[in-house]
Design a protein around this motif. Sequence first.
Motif, short mmCIF file in Angstrom:
data_model
loop_
_atom_site.label_atom_id
_atom_site.label_comp_id
_atom_site.label_asym_id
_atom_site.label_seq_id
_atom_site.Cartn_x
_atom_site.Cartn_y
_atom_site.Cartn_z
N ILE A 57 9.99 17.34 -10.58
CA ILE A 57 8.80 17.15 -9.77
C ILE A 57 7.62 16.72 -10.64
N GLU A 58 7.50 17.32 -11.80
CA GLU A 58 6.35 17.02 -12.64
C GLU A 58 6.49 15.71 -13.38
N CYS A 59 7.70 15.16 -13.42
CA CYS A 59 7.91 13.82 -13.99
C CYS A 59 7.87 12.74 -12.92
N LEU A 60 7.55 13.11 -11.68
CA LEU A 60 7.57 12.14 -10.59
C LEU A 60 6.68 10.93 -10.81
N PRO A 61 5.43 11.08 -11.28
CA PRO A 61 4.60 9.88 -11.42
C PRO A 61 5.23 8.80 -12.28
N VAL A 62 5.72 9.21 -13.46
CA VAL A 62 6.34 8.22 -14.34
C VAL A 62 7.67 7.74 -13.77
N ALA A 63 8.45 8.68 -13.18
CA ALA A 63 9.74 8.29 -12.63
C ALA A 63 9.58 7.30 -11.48
N VAL A 64 8.63 7.55 -10.58
CA VAL A 64 8.41 6.64 -9.45
C VAL A 64 8.00 5.27 -9.94
N LYS A 65 7.10 5.23 -10.92
CA LYS A 65 6.65 3.93 -11.44
C LYS A 65 7.78 3.18 -12.12
N LEU A 66 8.68 3.91 -12.81
CA LEU A 66 9.80 3.24 -13.47
C LEU A 66 10.83 2.73 -12.49
N MET A 67 11.05 3.44 -11.40
CA MET A 67 12.09 3.05 -10.44
C MET A 67 11.66 1.91 -9.53
N GLN A 68 10.37 1.66 -9.40
CA GLN A 68 9.91 0.62 -8.49
C GLN A 68 9.95 -0.74 -9.16
N ARG A 69 10.41 -1.74 -8.43
CA ARG A 69 10.48 -3.11 -8.93
C ARG A 69 9.14 -3.80 -8.71
N PRO A 70 8.79 -4.75 -9.58
CA PRO A 70 7.54 -5.48 -9.38
C PRO A 70 7.53 -6.20 -8.03
N GLY A 71 6.43 -6.10 -7.32
CA GLY A 71 6.32 -6.70 -6.00
C GLY A 71 5.18 -7.70 -5.93
N LEU A 72 4.71 -7.89 -4.69
CA LEU A 72 3.65 -8.87 -4.47
C LEU A 72 2.36 -8.47 -5.18
N TYR A 73 2.06 -7.19 -5.21
CA TYR A 73 0.83 -6.75 -5.89
C TYR A 73 0.86 -7.14 -7.37
N GLU A 74 1.99 -6.94 -8.03
CA GLU A 74 2.07 -7.28 -9.45
C GLU A 74 1.91 -8.79 -9.66
N ARG A 75 2.44 -9.59 -8.73
CA ARG A 75 2.28 -11.04 -8.86
C ARG A 75 0.82 -11.45 -8.68
N LEU A 76 0.16 -10.87 -7.67
CA LEU A 76 -1.25 -11.17 -7.47
C LEU A 76 -2.10 -10.71 -8.64
N LEU A 77 -1.75 -9.54 -9.19
CA LEU A 77 -2.50 -9.06 -10.35
C LEU A 77 -2.31 -9.98 -11.55
N ALA A 78 -1.08 -10.48 -11.74
CA ALA A 78 -0.84 -11.42 -12.84
C ALA A 78 -1.62 -12.71 -12.64
N THR A 84 0.81 -1.23 0.00
CA THR A 84 0.00 0.00 0.00
C THR A 84 0.84 1.28 0.00
N PRO A 85 1.90 1.40 0.83
CA PRO A 85 2.68 2.65 0.81
C PRO A 85 3.26 2.98 -0.57
N LYS A 86 3.61 1.94 -1.32
CA LYS A 86 4.17 2.21 -2.64
C LYS A 86 3.15 2.90 -3.55
N PHE A 87 1.95 2.42 -3.55
CA PHE A 87 0.93 3.01 -4.41
C PHE A 87 0.40 4.32 -3.84
N LEU A 88 0.46 4.49 -2.53
CA LEU A 88 0.14 5.79 -1.97
C LEU A 88 1.13 6.84 -2.44
N GLY A 89 2.40 6.45 -2.54
CA GLY A 89 3.41 7.38 -3.06
C GLY A 89 3.18 7.73 -4.51
N ILE A 90 2.80 6.73 -5.34
CA ILE A 90 2.52 7.01 -6.75
C ILE A 90 1.32 7.95 -6.88
N GLY A 91 0.26 7.68 -6.10
CA GLY A 91 -0.90 8.56 -6.14
C GLY A 91 -0.58 9.95 -5.66
#
Length: 434
Positions: free
Chosen positions: A334-355, A31-38
């Motif tokens: 700052i304005e590129c943060l959404p894409v930058a944060v998503k690119l820097m994060q590694r796939p985690g448990l959420y991505e596995r459950l989504l798959a 959850t904290p990871k996606f809270l940061g992206i939002g």
Amino acid sequence: MLAAERAVMRGFLIYLSGARPDILARCPTETPKFLGIGGAVLITSLLAFISMMFALVSVMGANVMTTSVFSLMWALCVLHLDRWMVTSLSPRGPGRFMVVLPRVLMSLLMSILISTPLVLQIFKPEIDAQIVAIQKQRTEEFQRNLTEGRLGSEIARLAEVVRVLRNVINSGGEKGIDPDVDPRMKTLQAARIKAQQDADKFYDEWQCQLYGGEQCEVRGDGALARKAQESYDSARRRLDALTRQIDDRKKFLTASGEQANQARLKEATDDLRGYQDQLDRRLEQREALRENFNAENHNSGGLLLRLQALNEVSARDSTVYAAMVLLFLFLTLIECLPVAVKLMQRPGLYERLLAEHEYAVLLELEARIAALDHDGARVTLEEVWEREEHEPDQAVVTRPPTDEDRQAQQDRELRTMRDARPPTGPRPAEGGDG
């Protein structure tokens, strides 16, 4: 009450991140990871709102209500666009960076559009001072063109004529007029120059017809020669007449005596009215041009002029240039943060459950296809969706994979795996009798 507001804010940030709440609830550590992206998406939209406010106020001078409405619409557009870019970025898969590159370029373009008004607002004092200098320079250039241009020259000529005529009138005709500034004398002199040129041209043509030349194939005193002679004689008579008029005009301007004075006074009085009207019209035209220029120059503090002022200030002062570049890069980051944060994060448990969830949906769709394919005909996925639209009670109900589904998937993968263990039987003796 505070807990409810906090829950609403968490849900809103998760929505902005593009995560599915039902799947994210099964892995609370993600959850904290996606809270940061939002939060990054929300920060970008807030910066877009502030940037548009500054741009509309400084460029258009709009009121607060209009500015707020358009700024809010722009912020919502940026928010949904950033959310789409974040959601569409795949955390894994081949060719991922080729898919990411257009979104990164789009994010950079959006950051430039958002950060430029903010940079202009931060350097507003320096820009305003430079705008004053630019407007002053434009005013000086306009005045110079107005004075030295065609309109300025015409006004100067008419003003000199009016001045001379007033001097004649004020002196009662006793003060003569200098032939060099007399308008009628100038008209006669210009006409005499034209008559002299015509006479020279017709004389050369006459001689060419008489004695031959490049443009005269047949020479002699024929019809063409006599016609050229007549044209020359006519031009010569006009030239002589203009010469006599010029001589008479000179005598009239410099003559003395009561009769000459009265004649000059009457002529100056008659001519003054016409030349004064011409001068007044030219002055009104010049004043209208000046008023239009002053209005445009005073209200020219638009975006292009502010960018020009910022460019001139930064080119003249290296400190301002360095501060501007650093500030622009910081706002862009700052304005590129959404894409930058998503690119820097590694796939985690959420991505596995989504798959796994998507795989379970795929299995159910395959089962649905197999159930519909009861008569041996091949059924495509598009046909399944079309039938489900007409038969909503037969629609596929998606659900997360159960433990049995995951165990079955693991069993299928184990059965299809290649046995990589080394053989364990007795090895044949080397060099034996066989």
